[in-house]
Every structure is written in structure tokens, then in C-alpha cells.
Design a protein around this motif. Sequence first.
Motif, PDB file in Angstrom:
ATOM      1  N   PRO A  15      46.518  41.779  69.267  1.00 50.56           N
ATOM      2  CA  PRO A  15      47.157  42.189  70.521  1.00 50.56           C
ATOM      3  C   PRO A  15      48.164  41.141  70.975  1.00 50.56           C
ATOM      4  O   PRO A  15      47.982  39.945  70.739  1.00 50.56           O
ATOM      5  CB  PRO A  15      45.986  42.302  71.508  1.00 50.56           C
ATOM      6  N   GLU A  16      49.229  41.635  71.592  1.00 53.27           N
ATOM      7  CA  GLU A  16      50.246  40.704  72.083  1.00 53.27           C
ATOM      8  C   GLU A  16      49.691  39.950  73.283  1.00 53.27           C
ATOM      9  O   GLU A  16      48.988  40.529  74.112  1.00 53.27           O
ATOM     10  CB  GLU A  16      51.508  41.474  72.489  1.00 53.27           C
ATOM     11  N   PRO A  17      50.005  38.653  73.364  1.00 54.35           N
ATOM     12  CA  PRO A  17      49.505  37.896  74.514  1.00 54.35           C
ATOM     13  C   PRO A  17      50.125  38.423  75.806  1.00 54.35           C
ATOM     14  O   PRO A  17      51.299  38.809  75.836  1.00 54.35           O
ATOM     15  CB  PRO A  17      49.940  36.458  74.230  1.00 54.35           C
ATOM     16  N   LYS A  18      49.319  38.440  76.832  1.00 52.08           N
ATOM     17  CA  LYS A  18      49.809  38.940  78.119  1.00 52.08           C
ATOM     18  C   LYS A  18      50.752  37.923  78.749  1.00 52.08           C
ATOM     19  O   LYS A  18      50.479  36.731  78.733  1.00 52.08           O
ATOM     20  CB  LYS A  18      48.643  39.217  79.058  1.00 52.08           C
ATOM     21  N   LYS A  19      51.838  38.464  79.249  1.00 52.68           N
ATOM     22  CA  LYS A  19      52.811  37.598  79.915  1.00 52.68           C
ATOM     23  C   LYS A  19      52.367  37.436  81.369  1.00 52.68           C
ATOM     24  O   LYS A  19      51.827  38.365  81.971  1.00 52.68           O
ATOM     25  CB  LYS A  19      54.204  38.214  79.862  1.00 52.68           C
ATOM     26  N   PRO A  20      52.587  36.259  81.921  1.00 50.78           N
ATOM     27  CA  PRO A  20      52.203  36.084  83.315  1.00 50.78           C
ATOM     28  C   PRO A  20      53.034  37.002  84.216  1.00 50.78           C
ATOM     29  O   PRO A  20      54.216  37.217  83.986  1.00 50.78           O
ATOM     30  CB  PRO A  20      52.491  34.610  83.604  1.00 50.78           C
ATOM     31  N   LYS A  21      52.371  37.532  85.204  1.00 49.48           N
ATOM     32  CA  LYS A  21      53.020  38.444  86.125  1.00 49.48           C
ATOM     33  C   LYS A  21      53.534  37.631  87.310  1.00 49.48           C
ATOM     34  O   LYS A  21      52.791  36.876  87.928  1.00 49.48           O
ATOM     35  CB  LYS A  21      52.019  39.490  86.591  1.00 49.48           C
ATOM     36  N   THR A  22      54.800  37.802  87.613  1.00 50.14           N
ATOM     37  CA  THR A  22      55.405  37.091  88.736  1.00 50.14           C
ATOM     38  C   THR A  22      55.395  37.997  89.950  1.00 50.14           C
ATOM     39  O   THR A  22      55.856  39.144  89.898  1.00 50.14           O
ATOM     40  CB  THR A  22      56.858  36.677  88.394  1.00 50.14           C
ATOM     41  N   ILE A  23      54.898  37.476  91.030  1.00 47.87           N
ATOM     42  CA  ILE A  23      54.834  38.239  92.270  1.00 47.87           C
ATOM     43  C   ILE A  23      55.854  37.651  93.249  1.00 47.87           C
ATOM     44  O   ILE A  23      55.894  36.443  93.471  1.00 47.87           O
ATOM     45  CB  ILE A  23      53.416  38.178  92.877  1.00 47.87           C
ATOM     46  N   GLU A  24      56.664  38.552  93.806  1.00 43.44           N
ATOM     47  CA  GLU A  24      57.694  38.100  94.734  1.00 43.44           C
ATOM     48  C   GLU A  24      57.044  37.770  96.078  1.00 43.44           C
ATOM     49  O   GLU A  24      56.222  38.496  96.605  1.00 43.44           O
ATOM     50  CB  GLU A  24      58.725  39.216  94.936  1.00 43.44           C
ATOM     51  N   VAL A  25      57.425  36.637  96.595  1.00 42.37           N
ATOM     52  CA  VAL A  25      56.909  36.203  97.889  1.00 42.37           C
ATOM     53  C   VAL A  25      57.939  36.598  98.952  1.00 42.37           C
ATOM     54  O   VAL A  25      59.110  36.260  98.884  1.00 42.37           O
ATOM     55  CB  VAL A  25      56.690  34.664  97.902  1.00 42.37           C
ATOM     56  N   LYS A  26      57.469  37.317  99.963  1.00 43.03           N
ATOM     57  CA  LYS A  26      58.330  37.781 101.041  1.00 43.03           C
ATOM     58  C   LYS A  26      58.193  36.833 102.230  1.00 43.03           C
ATOM     59  O   LYS A  26      57.118  36.306 102.508  1.00 43.03           O
ATOM     60  CB  LYS A  26      57.971  39.196 101.457  1.00 43.03           C
ATOM     61  N   ILE A  27      59.275  36.651 102.939  1.00 41.34           N
ATOM     62  CA  ILE A  27      59.256  35.812 104.128  1.00 41.34           C
ATOM     63  C   ILE A  27      59.014  36.723 105.328  1.00 41.34           C
ATOM     64  O   ILE A  27      59.705  37.704 105.547  1.00 41.34           O
ATOM     65  CB  ILE A  27      60.596  35.052 104.285  1.00 41.34           C
ATOM     66  N   ALA A  28      58.061  36.323 106.141  1.00 43.64           N
ATOM     67  CA  ALA A  28      57.728  37.129 107.307  1.00 43.64           C
ATOM     68  C   ALA A  28      58.396  36.625 108.560  1.00 43.64           C
ATOM     69  O   ALA A  28      58.715  35.537 108.786  1.00 43.64           O
ATOM     70  CB  ALA A  28      56.224  37.164 107.511  1.00 43.64           C
TER      71      ALA A  28
END
Length: 156
Positions: free
Chosen positions: A143-156
Motif C-alpha cells: 500500500p502507498e504510504p499515507k500523505k499527511p493531511k494539511t488542515i487550513e487554519v482559519k482566523i476568527a
Amino acid sequence: MDLRIMGFDSPLLNTLQQMMDLSDDTEKIPNAPSKVYMRDAKAMAATPADIKEYPKSYVFIVDMPGLKSGDIKVQVEDDNMLLISGERKREEEKEGTKYVRMERRVGKLMRKFALPENANTDAISAICQDGVLTVTVEKLPPPEPKKPKTIEVKIA
């Protein structure tokens, strides 16, 4: 057959009679293995095999002497159990001939192998040549290694 009916009555013969009758008693014992199980266990013990692992496949080499490719079955049970079986039948005696000695094995030949998780059960091939069966089971690609998932940080 009871030997006492024929006029034989000795402790030795009685013991032999009990030993011969023991096979009939195994059907009456509640937890005794069945005849089919015992036959299959003997077939598995008498069928030699080698297993090789290559980078892209597993190879099972099984001696199947005297069998034609049509007499051999290769199956996959329960998605991961490789079952190889066949049966060698006794040759019919021709009129006027009789066996002086019979040493070659007749009966069922069978082996079961648990396949690893990376075995591709949809890519299995089998070739029988000179009484040796070669079963090749291809491996699944890693299986292909999982790529890290980037989560966008929103400014409140």
C-alpha cells in the motif's frame, strides 16, 4: 469376526481381537475424529511440499506423483486458504497378471496452506510437470504510504 466362534480362545487372540475392533469403537466415542478427518490428516502428512518467497510472489512446490493435471485440484477457501488435492487410483489388474509387490502409494494427496495477507488470490497459476506441481501466488503491491493531511487554519 469373533475368533472364539472358530474355536480359538486365548488371551493373546482376545487382545488382538480387541485391537482390531477398536477402529469400530471410534465412531461411538463422542470426541473422536471422523474418518474423513483422519483420511485428510494422513493425506496431508504424506504429501511433501516446499514454499518459496520471491519479491513479487509465493511459489508452492508439491510432489504429485503419478497424477495428470486433470486429476489435481487447486482451490482457495475462505479467501486465504490454498487447498491442493488429488487422488491417485490403483491401476486395474489385467487378466493373467497379479502384483508380486505393491509399494507405490495410492489414495488421496492433499495440502492446505494459509496464505499471507499480501497474497493476491485473483492471480494464482498452477503448472504440473513430471509429477511436480508448481503453484504461483502473486503478491499484492504494497500500500502507498499515507500523505499527511494539511488542515487550513482559519482566523476568527
